[in-house]
Write an enzyme that holds these catalytic residues in place. Structure first.
Site, PDB file in Angstrom:
ATOM      1  N   SER A  40       0.873  -1.263  -0.060  1.00  0.00           N
ATOM      2  CA  SER A  40      -0.060   0.163  -0.070  1.00  0.00           C
ATOM      3  C   SER A  40       0.946   1.459   0.026  1.00  0.00           C
ATOM      4  O   SER A  40       0.496   2.314  -0.377  1.00  0.00           O
ATOM      5  CB  SER A  40      -0.942  -0.066   1.116  1.00  0.00           C
ATOM      6  N   LYS A  86       0.601   4.605   6.677  1.00  0.00           N
ATOM      7  CA  LYS A  86       0.011   5.706   5.769  1.00  0.00           C
ATOM      8  C   LYS A  86       0.404   6.837   5.695  1.00  0.00           C
ATOM      9  O   LYS A  86       1.030   7.397   6.590  1.00  0.00           O
ATOM     10  CB  LYS A  86      -1.368   5.775   5.514  1.00  0.00           C
TER      11      LYS A  86
END
EC number: 3.4.21.89
Length: 177
Positions: A40, A86
């Protein structure tokens, strides 16, 4: 057992106990090692990369757009992972949107040189509430993030990713982009 041997054993035991206590304190409050389990955050972070997380700096300074953060997933994410990583895209009060493959913050396009590829799907304007941030993976089309489960409470943030230390050919300081 002689008194010299007993004294040496007690010194070693004391040293080991102090080392364990220091290690636990540092890991709990100062810095912690993490590894990357998914794609990701490509191309910034690769699967298997190991990084050091700074757990103390947000006690003294605020979260900045572009910071890479490690956090516990909010309940709305409905996932079992202990921690995710993230990039902070939106700060409290920011309006985040995605139009025609471009992320906008408060109506202005966000410069994102770290992306693997631009997002395919649009996102209606969303205002980040107080005490929350909006996070997204750098691999926008392969990231389960705030676009799907909403803003991240800042209380869920464990720390800021500081640098990669393994594998050695990936050594680097992680910057805001």
């Amino acid at each position: 057992m002689t008194s010299v041997t007993r004294k040496n054993l007690l010194e070693w035991a004391g040293t080991i106990v102090v080392a364990i206590v220091l290690s636990l304190v540092i890991r709990s409050y100062v810095a912690e090692a993490r590894w990357i389990p998914s794609e990701s955050m490509l191309p910034t972070l690769k699967v298997g990369d190991h990084l050091m997380t700074d757990k103390i700096s947000y006690q003294f300074k605020s979260i900045q757009r572009g910071d890479i953060v490690v956090f516990t997933p909010p309940a709305e994410a409905h996932i079992e992972e202990e921690a995710l990583i993230k990039r902070v895209i939106g700060l409290p009060g920011d309006t985040v949107s995605i139009q025609e493959r471009t992320v906008y913050i408060n109506g202005k396009p966000l410069k994102e040189p770290y992306l693997l590829e631009k997002p395919r799907e649009d996102l209606k304007p969303f205002t980040v509430p107080e005490d929350h941030v909006f996070v997204m993976g750098d691999n926008r089309n392969n990231s389960y993030d705030s676009r799907f489960w909403g803003p991240l409470p800042t209380d869920n943030i464990i720390g800021r990713a500081m640098f990669l230390y393994y594998p050695f050919n990936h050594l680097k300081v992680l910057t805001r982009g």
